[in-house]
Design an enzyme around this catalytic site. Structure first.
Site, PDB file in Angstrom:
ATOM      1  N   ARG A  99     -16.701 -34.780  -1.624  1.00 19.72           N
ATOM      2  CA  ARG A  99     -16.594 -33.804  -2.717  1.00 19.72           C
ATOM      3  C   ARG A  99     -16.586 -34.551  -4.044  1.00 19.72           C
ATOM      4  O   ARG A  99     -15.668 -35.327  -4.311  1.00 19.72           O
ATOM      5  CB  ARG A  99     -15.313 -32.982  -2.585  1.00 19.72           C
ATOM      6  CG  ARG A  99     -15.105 -32.074  -3.782  1.00 19.72           C
ATOM      7  CD  ARG A  99     -13.827 -31.239  -3.705  1.00 19.72           C
ATOM      8  NE  ARG A  99     -13.717 -30.460  -4.921  1.00 19.72           N
ATOM      9  CZ  ARG A  99     -12.660 -30.460  -5.742  1.00 19.72           C
ATOM     10  NH1 ARG A  99     -11.582 -31.172  -5.459  1.00 19.72           N
ATOM     11  NH2 ARG A  99     -12.680 -29.741  -6.840  1.00 19.72           N
ATOM     12  N   HIS A 144     -15.338 -29.479 -13.411  1.00 20.74           N
ATOM     13  CA  HIS A 144     -14.039 -30.112 -13.138  1.00 20.74           C
ATOM     14  C   HIS A 144     -13.485 -30.673 -14.460  1.00 20.74           C
ATOM     15  O   HIS A 144     -13.462 -31.895 -14.661  1.00 20.74           O
ATOM     16  CB  HIS A 144     -14.193 -31.198 -12.073  1.00 20.74           C
ATOM     17  CG  HIS A 144     -12.903 -31.591 -11.394  1.00 20.74           C
ATOM     18  ND1 HIS A 144     -12.741 -31.567 -10.024  1.00 20.74           N
ATOM     19  CD2 HIS A 144     -11.723 -32.030 -11.886  1.00 20.74           C
ATOM     20  CE1 HIS A 144     -11.515 -31.972  -9.712  1.00 20.74           C
ATOM     21  NE2 HIS A 144     -10.882 -32.268 -10.829  1.00 20.74           N
ATOM     22  N   GLU A 189      -9.758 -25.467 -10.155  1.00 20.64           N
ATOM     23  CA  GLU A 189      -8.427 -25.115 -10.659  1.00 20.64           C
ATOM     24  C   GLU A 189      -8.432 -24.335 -11.974  1.00 20.64           C
ATOM     25  O   GLU A 189      -7.882 -24.787 -12.987  1.00 20.64           O
ATOM     26  CB  GLU A 189      -7.572 -26.375 -10.818  1.00 20.64           C
ATOM     27  CG  GLU A 189      -7.405 -27.144  -9.526  1.00 20.64           C
ATOM     28  CD  GLU A 189      -6.356 -28.251  -9.613  1.00 20.64           C
ATOM     29  OE1 GLU A 189      -5.969 -28.610 -10.725  1.00 20.64           O
ATOM     30  OE2 GLU A 189      -5.922 -28.725  -8.560  1.00 20.64           O
ATOM     31  N   ASN A 322      -6.624 -26.410  -3.459  1.00 20.50           N
ATOM     32  CA  ASN A 322      -6.014 -27.700  -3.772  1.00 20.50           C
ATOM     33  C   ASN A 322      -4.511 -27.515  -3.723  1.00 20.50           C
ATOM     34  O   ASN A 322      -3.984 -26.618  -4.395  1.00 20.50           O
ATOM     35  CB  ASN A 322      -6.347 -28.157  -5.204  1.00 20.50           C
ATOM     36  CG  ASN A 322      -7.805 -28.525  -5.386  1.00 20.50           C
ATOM     37  OD1 ASN A 322      -8.582 -28.547  -4.428  1.00 20.50           O
ATOM     38  ND2 ASN A 322      -8.176 -28.811  -6.625  1.00 20.50           N
ATOM     39  N   TYR A 324      -0.640 -29.852  -3.290  1.00 24.94           N
ATOM     40  CA  TYR A 324      -0.014 -31.168  -3.149  1.00 24.94           C
ATOM     41  C   TYR A 324       1.462 -31.105  -2.800  1.00 24.94           C
ATOM     42  O   TYR A 324       2.008 -32.035  -2.230  1.00 24.94           O
ATOM     43  CB  TYR A 324      -0.130 -31.947  -4.475  1.00 24.94           C
ATOM     44  CG  TYR A 324      -1.520 -32.397  -4.825  1.00 24.94           C
ATOM     45  CD1 TYR A 324      -2.435 -31.526  -5.407  1.00 24.94           C
ATOM     46  CD2 TYR A 324      -1.927 -33.709  -4.589  1.00 24.94           C
ATOM     47  CE1 TYR A 324      -3.713 -31.941  -5.743  1.00 24.94           C
ATOM     48  CE2 TYR A 324      -3.214 -34.136  -4.929  1.00 24.94           C
ATOM     49  CZ  TYR A 324      -4.091 -33.246  -5.496  1.00 24.94           C
ATOM     50  OH  TYR A 324      -5.361 -33.664  -5.830  1.00 24.94           O
ATOM     51  N   GLU A 391      -8.287 -30.422  -1.963  1.00 24.48           N
ATOM     52  CA  GLU A 391      -7.487 -31.546  -2.481  1.00 24.48           C
ATOM     53  C   GLU A 391      -6.096 -31.519  -1.884  1.00 24.48           C
ATOM     54  O   GLU A 391      -5.475 -30.467  -1.798  1.00 24.48           O
ATOM     55  CB  GLU A 391      -7.333 -31.500  -4.011  1.00 24.48           C
ATOM     56  CG  GLU A 391      -8.552 -31.927  -4.789  1.00 24.48           C
ATOM     57  CD  GLU A 391      -8.310 -31.904  -6.301  1.00 24.48           C
ATOM     58  OE1 GLU A 391      -7.164 -32.157  -6.745  1.00 24.48           O
ATOM     59  OE2 GLU A 391      -9.275 -31.623  -7.032  1.00 24.48           O
TER      60      GLU A 391
HETATM   61  C1  GBH Z   1      -5.725 -31.849  -9.390  1.00 23.50           C
HETATM   62  O1  GBH Z   1      -4.850 -31.251 -10.277  1.00 23.50           O
HETATM   63  C2  GBH Z   1      -7.039 -32.140 -10.074  1.00 23.50           C
HETATM   64  O2  GBH Z   1      -8.050 -31.282  -9.598  1.00 23.50           O
HETATM   65  C3  GBH Z   1      -7.472 -33.553  -9.946  1.00 23.50           C
HETATM   66  O3  GBH Z   1      -8.476 -33.806 -10.870  1.00 23.50           O
HETATM   67  C4  GBH Z   1      -6.277 -34.462 -10.127  1.00 23.50           C
HETATM   68  O4  GBH Z   1      -6.628 -35.811 -10.186  1.00 23.50           O
HETATM   69  C5  GBH Z   1      -5.364 -34.228  -8.963  1.00 23.50           C
HETATM   70  O5  GBH Z   1      -5.059 -32.887  -8.794  1.00 23.50           O
HETATM   71  C6  GBH Z   1      -4.073 -34.998  -9.025  1.00 23.50           C
HETATM   72  O6  GBH Z   1      -3.291 -34.586 -10.096  1.00 23.50           O
HETATM   73  O7  GBH Z   1       3.541 -32.326 -15.344  1.00 23.50           O
HETATM   74  O8  GBH Z   1       4.959 -30.657 -14.369  1.00 23.50           O
HETATM   75  O9  GBH Z   1       3.492 -30.063 -16.185  1.00 23.50           O
HETATM   76  C7  GBH Z   1      -3.577 -30.980  -9.755  1.00 23.50           C
HETATM   77  C8  GBH Z   1      -2.877 -29.957 -10.587  1.00 23.50           C
HETATM   78  C9  GBH Z   1      -2.021 -29.943 -12.784  1.00 23.50           C
HETATM   79  C10 GBH Z   1      -0.637 -30.505 -10.937  1.00 23.50           C
HETATM   80  C11 GBH Z   1      -1.046 -30.555 -13.753  1.00 23.50           C
HETATM   81  C12 GBH Z   1       0.372 -31.068 -11.877  1.00 23.50           C
HETATM   82  C13 GBH Z   1       1.219 -31.084 -14.120  1.00 23.50           C
HETATM   83  C14 GBH Z   1       2.536 -30.465 -13.872  1.00 23.50           C
HETATM   84  N1  GBH Z   1      -1.951 -30.580 -11.484  1.00 23.50           N
HETATM   85  N2  GBH Z   1       0.284 -30.467 -13.188  1.00 23.50           N
HETATM   86  S1  GBH Z   1       3.715 -30.907 -15.035  1.00 23.50           S
END
Ligand code: GBH
Length: 488
Positions: A99, A144, A189, A322, A324, A391
């Protein structure tokens, strides 16, 4: 041994065994295994061969203090010049798919298809051809985070014309690369791009965020209609939704309701229009009520018309997700009426307990059990769609090669995915680890590393070195199983 130490030992052993034995069942033969990246994060070549600037080029150049280490992705992992090395690594891993994303301003420097940058097109043609000749399926994201700056200058995603700009861009991508690409992802996202900000423009005011999400929804739906109806192409088109699982703090009706409301607001914001038609009821009611009390004469949510509802419904060929981590949620008292905000519209408190396993990023706690609950929720809410996990990954701050924590993260999250398939009947069709290699982690710059492959960013060659986790992931893919002793 003192009693205290003894108790601590017993408790921690108890805790680790309670966190479930690894699922030892084989994954289905047709399960798709992959790794992901995105253009701005890995390519470099920021102004090579006629590429136009993206909003991320500009933010990092003009406001380096916006980025934790003050760095940018002008060169990053230099995949613009090293894609063949990347593909050789993918081949070693044995993945079924890769991807990656197309940089819009690399192929269309002004944002529009009347000005095509041929070297940029050639780059992706070569990448796709090389993947295909190695038996690796390209899964291609069209957007993206790296919007052409020219479009940002016209108000970016907030401009209702964005729907048409994206229609033109997506048609161009389908026509240019579509013969060799069978899995398309329109937008990565949207929720993040429209709310949390960080990805350049922050729309958290409870007004622009709703406009932005609506434009993304209609842009995606338009691309889907172009692909299937106008061009009659045969692959699949989806949009990438993202967030955490939201676990209720207690079993009280209030907290259960807060958890469900959060899921509806975040996953349902576009999930509902795509699968059920229209925004979630609870969201429409809450935003309309608060808007009225704030003195607006219509709801800030930007209600969809019946034409828009019909147009967007059914335009997701698979559910790309996605995810995590997990958050706890609880009910809080209704925020007083004042300045509007999306968070007040949602009206819950979420947090992550400090005893959850931490990583190199504050927001990313290791909570593998949340994965199964999330998958089950998606299945129940949207009538068991095919789910592609686009993701999921673990960050450290070092890029260390002996990355046992990442290996355990992959094992434990996949174990709960396998559980969801086996016990809850969730239709998970594939998994894409984020990321293939260490890269530019947006506002965290190079301080957070997600790769199963290390990149030496101080070496002009940007040498890649496999981490321990890459060997584990390779074995998982080869055996379609998480442990040595598998069952069919
Ligand atoms: C994804 O975003 C992206 O698609 C990718 O590009 C990125 O590298 C990957 O995940 C890893 O981060 O700091 O508490 O305000 C994940 C979504 C958006 C989750 C920003 C964390 C910050 C939260 N992310 N968010 S905070």
């Amino acid at each position: 041994m003192s009693l205290l130490i003894f108790l601590v030992l017993i408790l921690s052993i108890g805790a680790s065994s309670a966190s479930n034995a690894t699922n030892n069942k084989r994954f289905p033969e047709n399960f798709l295994w992959g790794c992901g990246t995105s253009a701005y994060q890995i390519e470099g070549g920021w102004n090579a061969d006629g590429k136009g600037p993206s909003i991320w080029d500009n933010i990092t150049h003009e406001n380096p203090n916006f980025i934790k280490d003050g760095k940018n992705a002008d060169v990053s992992a230099d995949s613009y010049h090293k894609y063949e090395v990347d593909i050789a690594m993918l081949k070693e891993l044995g993945v079924n798919f890769y991807r990656f994303s197309i940089s819009w301003p690399r192929v269309l420097p002004t944002g529009f298809p009347d000005n095509v940058n041929q070297p940029g097109v050639l780059y992706y043609k070569n990448l796709i051809a090389e993947l295909r000749s190695n038996g690796i399926e390209p899964v291609v994201t069209m957007y993206h985070n790296d919007l052409p700056q020219t479009l940002q200058d016209r108000d970016g995603i907030k401009n209702p014309d964005f729907v048409d700009w994206f229609a033109q861009y997506s048609r161009f991508c389908f026509q240019t690369f579509g013969d060799d690409v069978h899995y398309w992802l329109t937008i990565n996202e949207p929720y993040v791009a429209c709310t949390i900000g960080f990805y350049s423009v922050v729309y958290v005011d409870g007004i622009d965020d709703y406009v932005c999400m609506k434009n993304f929804l209609l842009a995606h739906a338009t691309a889907w209609h172009i692909y299937h109806e106008e061009l009659k192409m045969k692959g699949k088109v989806g949009i990438v939704l993202n967030s955490n699982w939201f676990e209720p703090e207690t079993n009280s009706t209030e907290d259960l309701e807060a958890s469900e409301r959060t899921m509806q607001f975040i996953w349902g914001w576009l999930g509902h229009p795509l699968y059920k038609g229209d925004y979630p009821e609870i969201m429409k009611i809450r935003v309309a009520n608060r808007s009225k009390l704030e003195g607006y004469n219509q709801s800030r949510i930007q209600e969809l018309t019946s034409e828009e509802i019909a147009f967007a419904k059914g335009t997701n060929d698979f559910f790309a997700a996605n995810t995590y981590t997990t958050s706890m949620v609880k009910r809080i008292p209704e925020a007083p009426i004042g300045t509007p905000s999306h968070n007040k519209d949602l009206g819950v408190e979420s947090y992550q307990p400090s005893n959850w396993q931490s990583t190199g990023l504050d927001w990313l706690k290791v909570v593998p059990w949340g994965m199964r609950k999330l998958l089950k929720w998606i299945k129940n809410e949207y009538s068991n769609p095919p789910i592609l996990i686009t993701e999921n990954g673990y960050a450290d701050s070092t890029g260390e090669l002996e990355d046992t924590s990442r290996m355990n993260y992959i094992r434990d999250y996949l174990s709960y995915i396998r559980d969801a398939m086996e016990y809850d009947g969730v239709n998970v069709i594939g998994y894409s680890y984020w990321s293939l290699m260490d890269n530019f982690e947006w506002v965290s710059g190079y301080t957070a590393k997600f790769g199963v492959i290390n990149v030496n960013f101080t070496d002009p060659e940007r040498t890649r070195t496999r981490k321990l986790s890459s060997y584990y992931y390779e074995k998982v893919i080869r055996n379609r199983c998480l442990v040595d002793d598998c069952q069919d």
